[in-house]
Design a protein around this motif. Structure first.
Motif, PDB file in Angstrom:
ATOM      1  N   MET A   1       6.383   9.926   3.905  1.00  0.00           N
ATOM      2  CA  MET A   1       6.784   8.888   4.846  1.00  0.00           C
ATOM      3  C   MET A   1       5.575   8.071   5.311  1.00  0.00           C
ATOM      4  O   MET A   1       5.607   6.854   5.352  1.00  0.00           O
ATOM      5  N   TRP A   2       4.473   8.786   5.673  1.00  0.00           N
ATOM      6  CA  TRP A   2       3.290   8.096   6.152  1.00  0.00           C
ATOM      7  C   TRP A   2       2.652   7.248   5.064  1.00  0.00           C
ATOM      8  O   TRP A   2       2.114   6.174   5.329  1.00  0.00           O
ATOM      9  N   ASP A   3       2.713   7.744   3.810  1.00  0.00           N
ATOM     10  CA  ASP A   3       2.158   6.964   2.710  1.00  0.00           C
ATOM     11  C   ASP A   3       2.909   5.645   2.550  1.00  0.00           C
ATOM     12  O   ASP A   3       2.299   4.585   2.340  1.00  0.00           O
ATOM     13  N   LYS A   4       4.228   5.699   2.683  1.00  0.00           N
ATOM     14  CA  LYS A   4       5.022   4.471   2.578  1.00  0.00           C
ATOM     15  C   LYS A   4       4.739   3.543   3.748  1.00  0.00           C
ATOM     16  O   LYS A   4       4.624   2.323   3.579  1.00  0.00           O
ATOM     17  N   PHE A   5       4.604   4.135   4.927  1.00  0.00           N
ATOM     18  CA  PHE A   5       4.363   3.342   6.137  1.00  0.00           C
ATOM     19  C   PHE A   5       3.009   2.634   6.089  1.00  0.00           C
ATOM     20  O   PHE A   5       2.894   1.463   6.460  1.00  0.00           O
ATOM     21  N   LEU A   6       1.992   3.322   5.588  1.00  0.00           N
ATOM     22  CA  LEU A   6       0.629   2.792   5.630  1.00  0.00           C
ATOM     23  C   LEU A   6       0.203   2.063   4.371  1.00  0.00           C
ATOM     24  O   LEU A   6      -0.592   1.115   4.443  1.00  0.00           O
ATOM     25  N   PHE A   7       0.708   2.501   3.227  1.00  0.00           N
ATOM     26  CA  PHE A   7       0.159   1.996   1.966  1.00  0.00           C
ATOM     27  C   PHE A   7       1.117   1.135   1.153  1.00  0.00           C
ATOM     28  O   PHE A   7       0.805   0.739   0.033  1.00  0.00           O
ATOM     29  N   LYS A   8       2.275   0.820   1.723  1.00  0.00           N
ATOM     30  CA  LYS A   8       3.162  -0.126   1.049  1.00  0.00           C
ATOM     31  C   LYS A   8       2.488  -1.491   0.993  1.00  0.00           C
ATOM     32  O   LYS A   8       1.833  -1.925   1.935  1.00  0.00           O
ATOM     33  N   ARG A   9       2.628  -2.156  -0.156  1.00  0.00           N
ATOM     34  CA  ARG A   9       2.031  -3.486  -0.300  1.00  0.00           C
ATOM     35  C   ARG A   9       2.947  -4.523   0.339  1.00  0.00           C
ATOM     36  O   ARG A   9       4.151  -4.569   0.063  1.00  0.00           O
ATOM     37  N   ILE A  10       2.375  -5.329   1.215  1.00  0.00           N
ATOM     38  CA  ILE A  10       3.137  -6.375   1.891  1.00  0.00           C
ATOM     39  C   ILE A  10       2.410  -7.706   1.734  1.00  0.00           C
ATOM     40  O   ILE A  10       1.234  -7.751   1.356  1.00  0.00           O
ATOM     41  N   ASP A  11       3.101  -8.778   2.033  1.00  0.00           N
ATOM     42  CA  ASP A  11       2.513 -10.121   1.951  1.00  0.00           C
ATOM     43  C   ASP A  11       1.322 -10.209   2.908  1.00  0.00           C
ATOM     44  O   ASP A  11       1.410  -9.794   4.068  1.00  0.00           O
ATOM     45  N   ASN A  12       0.212 -10.727   2.427  1.00  0.00           N
ATOM     46  CA  ASN A  12      -0.996 -10.795   3.254  1.00  0.00           C
ATOM     47  C   ASN A  12      -1.146 -12.106   4.032  1.00  0.00           C
ATOM     48  O   ASN A  12      -2.210 -12.400   4.590  1.00  0.00           O
ATOM     49  N   SER A  13      -0.076 -12.892   4.108  1.00  0.00           N
ATOM     50  CA  SER A  13      -0.145 -14.169   4.823  1.00  0.00           C
ATOM     51  C   SER A  13      -0.601 -14.024   6.276  1.00  0.00           C
ATOM     52  O   SER A  13      -1.402 -14.839   6.750  1.00  0.00           O
ATOM     53  N   PRO A  14      -0.117 -13.007   7.040  1.00  0.00           N
ATOM     54  CA  PRO A  14      -0.595 -12.882   8.427  1.00  0.00           C
ATOM     55  C   PRO A  14      -2.108 -12.702   8.522  1.00  0.00           C
ATOM     56  O   PRO A  14      -2.749 -13.281   9.406  1.00  0.00           O
ATOM     57  N   THR A 143      -5.280 -12.222  -4.474  1.00  0.00           N
ATOM     58  CA  THR A 143      -4.074 -11.411  -4.411  1.00  0.00           C
ATOM     59  C   THR A 143      -3.189 -11.896  -3.275  1.00  0.00           C
ATOM     60  O   THR A 143      -3.675 -12.491  -2.307  1.00  0.00           O
ATOM     61  N   GLN A 144      -1.912 -11.620  -3.396  1.00  0.00           N
ATOM     62  CA  GLN A 144      -0.949 -12.049  -2.386  1.00  0.00           C
ATOM     63  C   GLN A 144      -0.515 -10.892  -1.492  1.00  0.00           C
ATOM     64  O   GLN A 144       0.291 -11.058  -0.602  1.00  0.00           O
ATOM     65  N   THR A 145      -1.082  -9.711  -1.737  1.00  0.00           N
ATOM     66  CA  THR A 145      -0.632  -8.530  -0.998  1.00  0.00           C
ATOM     67  C   THR A 145      -1.783  -7.839  -0.263  1.00  0.00           C
ATOM     68  O   THR A 145      -2.959  -8.060  -0.549  1.00  0.00           O
ATOM     69  N   MET A 146      -1.389  -7.012   0.675  1.00  0.00           N
ATOM     70  CA  MET A 146      -2.332  -6.126   1.371  1.00  0.00           C
ATOM     71  C   MET A 146      -1.589  -4.843   1.722  1.00  0.00           C
ATOM     72  O   MET A 146      -0.345  -4.809   1.733  1.00  0.00           O
ATOM     73  N   ALA A 147      -2.322  -3.794   2.009  1.00  0.00           N
ATOM     74  CA  ALA A 147      -1.695  -2.552   2.445  1.00  0.00           C
ATOM     75  C   ALA A 147      -1.141  -2.732   3.853  1.00  0.00           C
ATOM     76  O   ALA A 147      -1.719  -3.435   4.683  1.00  0.00           O
ATOM     77  N   ALA A 148      -0.022  -2.100   4.131  1.00  0.00           N
ATOM     78  CA  ALA A 148       0.629  -2.258   5.435  1.00  0.00           C
ATOM     79  C   ALA A 148      -0.260  -1.792   6.579  1.00  0.00           C
ATOM     80  O   ALA A 148      -0.154  -2.298   7.704  1.00  0.00           O
ATOM     81  N   GLN A 284       0.796   1.717  -2.973  1.00  0.00           N
ATOM     82  CA  GLN A 284      -0.466   1.882  -3.693  1.00  0.00           C
ATOM     83  C   GLN A 284      -1.397   2.743  -2.848  1.00  0.00           C
ATOM     84  O   GLN A 284      -2.014   2.266  -1.897  1.00  0.00           O
ATOM     85  N   ILE A 285      -1.486   4.005  -3.204  1.00  0.00           N
ATOM     86  CA  ILE A 285      -2.308   4.945  -2.442  1.00  0.00           C
ATOM     87  C   ILE A 285      -3.746   4.884  -2.966  1.00  0.00           C
ATOM     88  O   ILE A 285      -3.997   5.120  -4.139  1.00  0.00           O
ATOM     89  N   PRO A 286      -4.708   4.552  -2.100  1.00  0.00           N
ATOM     90  CA  PRO A 286      -6.090   4.425  -2.557  1.00  0.00           C
ATOM     91  C   PRO A 286      -6.715   5.786  -2.870  1.00  0.00           C
ATOM     92  O   PRO A 286      -6.290   6.815  -2.333  1.00  0.00           O
TER      93      PRO A 286
END
Length: 441
Positions: A1-14, A143-148, A284-286
């Motif tokens: 659960m924590w891996d999905k919460f923290l390491f899901k790739r999301i749009d990096n626009s913010p 890239t268009q993504t970042m880790a959550a 994407q888990i580093p």
């Protein structure tokens, strides 16, 4: 659960738009410090500078050096906004800003400290991954993504700031609006709103709203049904603070932080319309996952510990000031006082009273009259100055302090030779007289 919460790739626009806002704002802060005369008043004119204790070796540059210093920081802000040599620019700005923060505390402000923290965090974030000159020069890194976790680091930092600010306000003089009255008294001559700010019912609204806003704004922005209302409230709140209290870029930086609370796709559609909508559920888990989580854990443990450290130091922080800084105790009290320094020659018992006008600016004199670390530092300066003239001296303080407009009370024990006292960063100084709260216990 924590891996999905923290390491899901999301749009990096913010993150990208925040980098642009952040760079512009710190440029305005630094250039504005020159234009408004802040640099001259705070770092050039004073002959004696109150550094953070332990950083006496950090002194303002001579001549026009500090003008060049702040101009360089402002230019680095432009580089950050443009994403030009981003890593070098953000590291350089963080180091320079931290140095100027530590070399003077007469104009201490919580947003100066917050700027250090956010700048340091930004060093490690991929804020130049797109819409940056760096990305244009090296498209392979675009890239268009970042880790959550990137957005959650910022959000949790803000949660700490606002929550501790709300808790700190829950004391007598705020809850009965005495401090609000003191705070608003100098604003009486403001055009249009000056008289309004003196009304008790306005003090009630400001005092109540101050606690409720700090306590609820982050949860309200996180919850989608209340997000838009919270955003409008945040704009009003921060613009009000900007107009009434004139606290530099902090209100606008606070508004810029709001981009992290909205859905990244919303931010993309507003600021980067030409971007293709992101569609991915990739996690994407580093490889350095454990190191990354440990670093974040240590950082936030420190951030949680600093604001509560005063509970482990004897007496009331509102009186002693011990544990006040770096604790988000923002716009919380007004301190005034009177003080004299009796310098006694140990060899023959002769004495004189130090003339503050010979050493300190008006703003420094206001601080030294009411803050213990300023008093101790100036005492050490007098001791050092005497030693350079071949004299060994004792220094005795007569000091009376008023908090939030209340009656003056003796602050420093007049029988203690303060020149012989060491400074303790994490414990109580017995030469500070007990507070009324301490005496009643």
């Amino acid at each position: 659960m924590w891996d999905k919460f923290l390491f899901k790739r999301i749009d990096n626009s913010p993150l990208l738009i925040f980098r642009i806002f952040f760079g512009i704002l710190i440029s305005l802060e630094c250039y504005g410090a020159i234009i408004t005369g802040w640099v001259k008043r705070t770092l050039i004119d004073p002959q004696f500078t109150f550094t953070f204790i332990g950083f006496e070796w950090l002194q303002p540059l001579p001549g026009i050096g500090m003008y060049v210093y702040f101009f360089a920081m402002g230019t680095l802000g432009i580089f950050i906004a443009l994403g030009y040599k981003y890593r070098f620019s953000i590291i350089s700005f963080t180091l320079l800003w931290t140095a100027v923060y530590l070399m003077q505390k007469t104009s201490y402000n919580n947003h100066y400290y917050l700027l250090i923290l956010i700048s340091a965090i930004m060093i490690f974030l991929p804020a130049n991954a797109d819409y940056a000159l760096d990305a244009k020069k090296d498209p392979a890194k675009r890239t268009q993504t970042m880790a959550a976790y990137v957005k959650w680091i910022i959000i949790f930092q803000l949660f700490i700031v606002y929550t501790f600010a709300a808790i700190a306000k829950m004391y007598g003089d705020w809850l009965d609006f005495i401090f609000i009255k003191v705070l608003m008294a100098p604003k009486a001559d403001y055009a249009i709103i000056g008289d309004l700010l003196q009304q008790h019912w306005v003090h009630i609204i400001i005092g109540s709203a101050g606690i409720l806003f700090d306590l609820l704004i982050v949860p309200a922005l996180l919850w989608k049904p209340t997000r838009k209302v919270a955003f409008v409230a945040a704009i009003f709140f921060h613009l009000f603070n900007s107009i009434v209290f004139q606290i530099g870029i902090f209100p606008y930086l606070s508004i810029a932080f709001m981009v992290f609370f909205f859905d990244p796709e919303t931010i993309r559609s507003i600021f980067f319309k030409k971007r293709i909508p992101l569609q991915t559920d990739e996690i994407q888990i580093p490889q350095n996952r454990l190191l990354l989580l440990s670093a974040m854990g240590i950082y936030f443990l420190i951030q949680l510990a600093l604001p509560i450290r005063h509970h482990f130091i004897k007496d009331d922080v509102l009186w002693t000031e011990e544990g006040h800084r770096m604790s988000w105790r923002m716009m919380l009290r007004s301190r005034t006082g009177t003080i004299s320094f009796k310098v006694v020659n140990k060899a023959d018992g002769s004495f004189k009273f130090a003339s503050l006008d010979d050493y300190l600016s008006r703003s420094q004199q206001r601080k030294i009259a009411a803050y213990p670390d300023f008093i101790w530092q100036f005492t050490q300066h007098l001791k050092k100055e005497a030693a350079e003239n071949g004299k060994e001296v004792s220094v005795y303080i007569t000091s009376r302090v008023s908090i939030n407009g209340k009656s003056l009370r003796t602050f420093i024990d007049p029988k203690v030779d303060l020149a012989a006292e060491p400074w303790r960063h994490f414990s109580h100084h017995s030469w500070i007289m007990p507070s009324q709260k301490q005496l009643s216990n």
